[in-house]
Write an enzyme that holds these catalytic residues in place. Sequence first.
Site, PDB file in Angstrom:
ATOM      1  N   ASN A 139       0.983  -1.259  -0.008  1.00  0.00           N
ATOM      2  CA  ASN A 139       0.050   0.041  -0.044  1.00  0.00           C
ATOM      3  C   ASN A 139       0.825   1.322   0.068  1.00  0.00           C
ATOM      4  OD1 ASN A 139       0.992  -0.383   2.711  1.00  0.00           O
ATOM      5  ND2 ASN A 139      -1.052   0.287   3.534  1.00  0.00           N
ATOM      6  N   CYS A 140       2.116   1.016  -0.140  1.00  0.00           N
ATOM      7  CA  CYS A 140       3.036   2.482  -0.251  1.00  0.00           C
ATOM      8  C   CYS A 140       2.875   2.779  -1.784  1.00  0.00           C
ATOM      9  CB  CYS A 140       4.437   1.901   0.092  1.00  0.00           C
ATOM     10  SG  CYS A 140       5.578   3.167  -0.235  1.00  0.00           S
TER      11      CYS A 140
END
Length: 113
Positions: free
Chosen positions: A9-10
């Site tokens: 999710n970065c």
Amino acid sequence: MIKVHGIKNCDTVRKALKFFKENSIDYDFFDFKKEEVSSNMIDYWVKNSSIDKLFNNRGATYRNLKLKDLNLDDEGKIKWLKKESMLLKRPIIEYNDKVLVGFDEQEYKDIFL
């Protein structure tokens, strides 16, 4: 083989993975949230990059742990990286004995294309 280390999710990790996918480049993904980052991995990355590139002093984890107040030296930063993998800048790419930190599209083009 290219090893990509980070969390899904970065945003920066997503950019790197998108780059590899769009250019049909195979890679293995190592998710910090699912697999433990070993002390040896940290040592290898520091040796082949730099603590300043690896240590994320802008993220929420750094702020939440109030690490700025500790005025850490390089050894202190390494100790914290070994305790808390979310302090690592992402992604970390291992490729041909090189360690790349972060996403720089031009650097990726120069190295991988």
